[in-house]
Design an enzyme around this catalytic site. Structure first.
Site, short mmCIF file in Angstrom:
data_model
loop_
_atom_site.label_atom_id
_atom_site.label_comp_id
_atom_site.label_asym_id
_atom_site.label_seq_id
_atom_site.Cartn_x
_atom_site.Cartn_y
_atom_site.Cartn_z
CG HIS B 264 56.87 87.73 22.70
ND1 HIS B 264 55.60 87.27 22.89
CD2 HIS B 264 57.18 88.46 23.80
CE1 HIS B 264 55.16 87.70 24.07
NE2 HIS B 264 56.10 88.42 24.64
CG ASP B 276 53.20 89.79 27.03
OD1 ASP B 276 54.15 89.85 26.26
OD2 ASP B 276 53.11 88.96 27.96
CD GLU B 309 58.59 86.03 26.13
OE1 GLU B 309 59.27 86.43 27.09
OE2 GLU B 309 57.35 85.85 26.22
CD GLU B 310 54.12 85.32 27.00
OE1 GLU B 310 54.73 85.00 28.03
OE2 GLU B 310 53.71 86.46 26.79
CG ASP B 337 57.95 91.19 25.81
OD1 ASP B 337 56.71 91.34 25.78
OD2 ASP B 337 58.50 90.17 26.28
CG HIS B 409 51.21 86.59 31.20
ND1 HIS B 409 52.21 85.84 31.73
CD2 HIS B 409 51.74 87.21 30.11
CE1 HIS B 409 53.31 86.01 31.01
NE2 HIS B 409 53.04 86.84 30.02
ZN LIG Z 1 54.32 87.38 28.50
ZN LIG Z 2 56.13 89.36 26.55
#
Ligand SMILES: [Zn+2]
Ligand SMILES: [Zn+2]
Ligand SMILES: [Zn+2]
Ligand SMILES: [Zn+2]
Lengths: 447, 447
Positions: B264, B276, B309-310, B337, B409
């Protein structure tokens, strides 16, 4: 338990050393102290409410631990407060930079200061640049500190923290940002003291994390102008006052002669000052307790928790001045101010006639895997620097500082970075040292 | 070079696999891609200028890399923006807490929300509490995630992130804060998606770092009321639009049949989305390039960079919908991912008749220390979840995720966390997989 024949200690004393070591290695006294300090007090920047709470905490703890004498001595310092700090790349790729103001920095205007970045490899390259090399720009020094067990990477890196903003201003810069004095892989900026010079324009003085310095370097390397915004709100507040907090177990035979151990009670504001220097405080307070476990020492054991170290050794200077007449009574001095990893080396800086006694202490530290460095040229902790002119017998119980600058002066200097087992090892080492220096047949003499 | 007899590949093809592997293992193509994305674009939160720049970057890169077809497909999502976030212990020991708003959180009033903390061990304990158990308080869930190679600690921890604020509000709470979904020892808070429910009062939804959760727990354990202030300024902005970016190398014999790999393109705003999912983007883009190094593949190789995606797989859902009629043409799908550590396992989820071919692919991955998990029940990446109802042949090339949730994150998800050698290992594995699935005698069938 059999002990080698000793010129300086009785067999009973050497047996007490073994017992002190055993009990110190099983005790969480130091852990409980540093947990309490970092949790119930938290950050302790000189002159803040946290600092004041730290002083009250220390007085209460000394008393609760049964120290015979507990007192404070004032120290003044130029007070400085951080309100906020932020930075961002404005172009070509807008993004946040993790920044911190260096101690003593001026504020930027409310909206920050925005200018093109000019990068230098190190302070020397900036010093050698032409007079107007940085005119209207923000100077970025991108020097990376080396990782080292003894912290030898710190000196070469910290010059850019102390003087970078001055030299940048001399070259016409409107702002100053440096790669943090750091070995970290995380994204925290490291604060620390910085200075201005009379007659040189004051510009904002700041540091970004290693990850952000990498990023800024890559952006500059793209070859197009890179503009950043730095916003620091901070204030110099005139003279502040804090207190050295001192606890003493009084000696039975030579109460005026004393061992001096300690650390500094203040910390930067970003973290909770666990490694710097809550650990040193806890280690030496607990060590004094264990060194007197078997009864009153021959000479006094004094623990000094220095004030305002981070702003420039202000507590240490006040201590040296206030106690000038009795500094010759110090038989051994050592400061713990390098984190909480294990002690790997022991070294003295004393008169040659005291070396046989020193080597007896070293022999008792050896089973703790503490190496004896026999050069007799120990550098002592920062707060003991003002004692140097007074021929104080100085000692280094050197901690492994390999990881120290991963956390030093960041928000990440928190309790979880301390290993309780390593902390106990420190306490045992300091307790042995303090006990032996305090109870030896003859006193140690400085050089 | 000799190869075992194969039912699905010619000797020349197997020799090409070896060559592709060799060249992928020597190339910094993926590194250069993720370096460029994280530096020149930076954070890419859905609907932000960074996201838009990411889409433009991806289109330009696909074209520059020689993909035959490059296009975008729109995806909409509920847009949410973070302005600022801060928190502090108000009493008994004033100090900063490192906090982040969870995605979708409402704002607090400008001055923040101040209330006493009530601590729960986990979401279940909160769910089982009496109706008004948290009345007027800020709920703190202190559940610590387990470290695990396969990320199995994530599921049990993430429930409190998704639903914690809802359950807390149901128990009368005025605010919600949790220990981050994190295995980290650093002091960064981890953001991530969270949700409200119709008919339940919305309260601020936030997470603090592990170090701060430890601290808050210790303060609560002192037994006196602990009051904190949480200040989050954030905003839901209605519907936003972004784009899946797709690049394809067209197949020579079966152009409609295609291998689908990707990751993503969006990221959270705190870091630069390196692990990420910049890494996944770079790995699969580079792998497609290496898989076609020896010429046009028999079947197409398509790289899909999913949007948003998040915020909840919005790009993936849009992709499944827009491409519903051609999903049966997918001969193999795999998403990267889970960071940038080495791939340790390979597993399929396909029709039994395709397993001999799968085991031939596995055999070629084995020299890269990729283990074949023969259960044929692979879970595929998050963006492939919407493809599950369509019997798409799914594959997992499983990365070692032991350290993934140290950075996931957080602001600390930056380029320096990627090891270039491990990235090359990922590219080689994906390239072999994509080449073999695209060039096999017969197509792989789903189940
Ligand atoms: Zn993520
Ligand atoms: Zn991810
Ligand atoms: Zn220090
Ligand atoms: Zn310091």
């Amino acid at each position: 338990q059999a002990h080698a024949k000793s010129d300086n200690f009785t067999a009973e004393q050497l047996s007490q050393v073994a017992d002190i070591k055993k009990q110190a290695l099983e005790s969480d006294l130091a852990w409980n102290l540093v947990e309490s300090l970092t949790t119930e007090v938290g950050p302790r920047m000189p002159g803040t409410p946290g600092d004041k709470a730290g002083v009250a905490w220390a007085v209460a703890q000394f008393k609760a631990m049964g120290f015979d004498k507990v007192w404070t001595e004032p120290a003044t310092f130029p007070k400085w407060i951080r309100y906020s700090e932020s930075a961002a790349v404005v172009s070509p790729a807008p993004q946040t930079l993790h920044i911190t103001a260096l101690g003593n920095s001026i504020s930027t205007p409310k909206e920050g200061i925005e200018a093109q970045v000019i990068e230098f490899e190190n302070l020397a390259e900036l010093e050698n640049a032409a007079d107007n090399a940085a005119k209207g720009k923000i100077v970025f020094i991108n020097y990376r500190m080396d990782r080292d067990r003894d912290g030898n990477g710190y000196g070469p890196a910290v010059k850019a923290r102390s003087r970078g903003a001055v030299v940048a201003a001399q070259k016409g810069a409107v702002g100053y940002v440096m790669r943090s004095v750091s070995t970290a892989t995380h994204r925290f900026a490291h604060t620390g003291g910085s200075h201005y010079e009379e007659g040189v324009t004051k510009i904002v003085s700041s540091a970004i994390s290693n990850a952000d310095a990498d990023q800024l370097h890559r952006l500059v390397a793209l070859g197009k102008p890179v503009t950043i915004n730095i916003n620091v709100q901070a204030k110099s507040m005139g003279e502040g006052t804090s207190y050295n907090v001192i606890g003493e177990f009084t000696g039975s035979e030579f109460p005026n002669e004393h061992v001096l151990i300690g650390g500094h009670l203040d910390s930067w504001d970003l973290g909770t000052g666990a490694l710097d220097d809550g650990a040193g405080i806890a280690i030496t307070m607990a060590a004094a307790k264990f060194a007197t476990l078997k009864g009153q020492p021959k000479r006094s054991i004094r623990v000094v928790l220095f004030a305002a170290e981070e702003f420039g050794l202000w507590g240490a200077k006040a201590y040296a001045k206030a106690n000038e007449k009795t500094l010759s009574n110090i038989v051994a001095a050592a400061e713990s101010d390098f984190g909480a990893d294990k002690i790997w080396a022991f070294e003295s800086n004393v008169h040659a006639s005291s070396l046989p006694l020193v080597s007896e202490i070293a022999a008792m530290l050896k089973p703790l895997n503490v190496e004896y460095i026999a050069n007799n040229s120990a550098r002592n902790g920062p707060d003991l620097i003002p004692l140097r002119p007074f021929k104080v017998p100085a000692f280094a119980l050197s901690q492994d500082g390999t990881d120290y600058f991963d956390y030093h002066h960041t928000a990440d200097d928190t309790l979880d970075k301390i290993d309780p087992a390593k902390l106990r090892h420190n306490v045992a080492s300091y307790a042995i040292f303090a006990y032996m220096a305090a109870n030896a047949k003859t006193r140690i003499i400085g050089k």
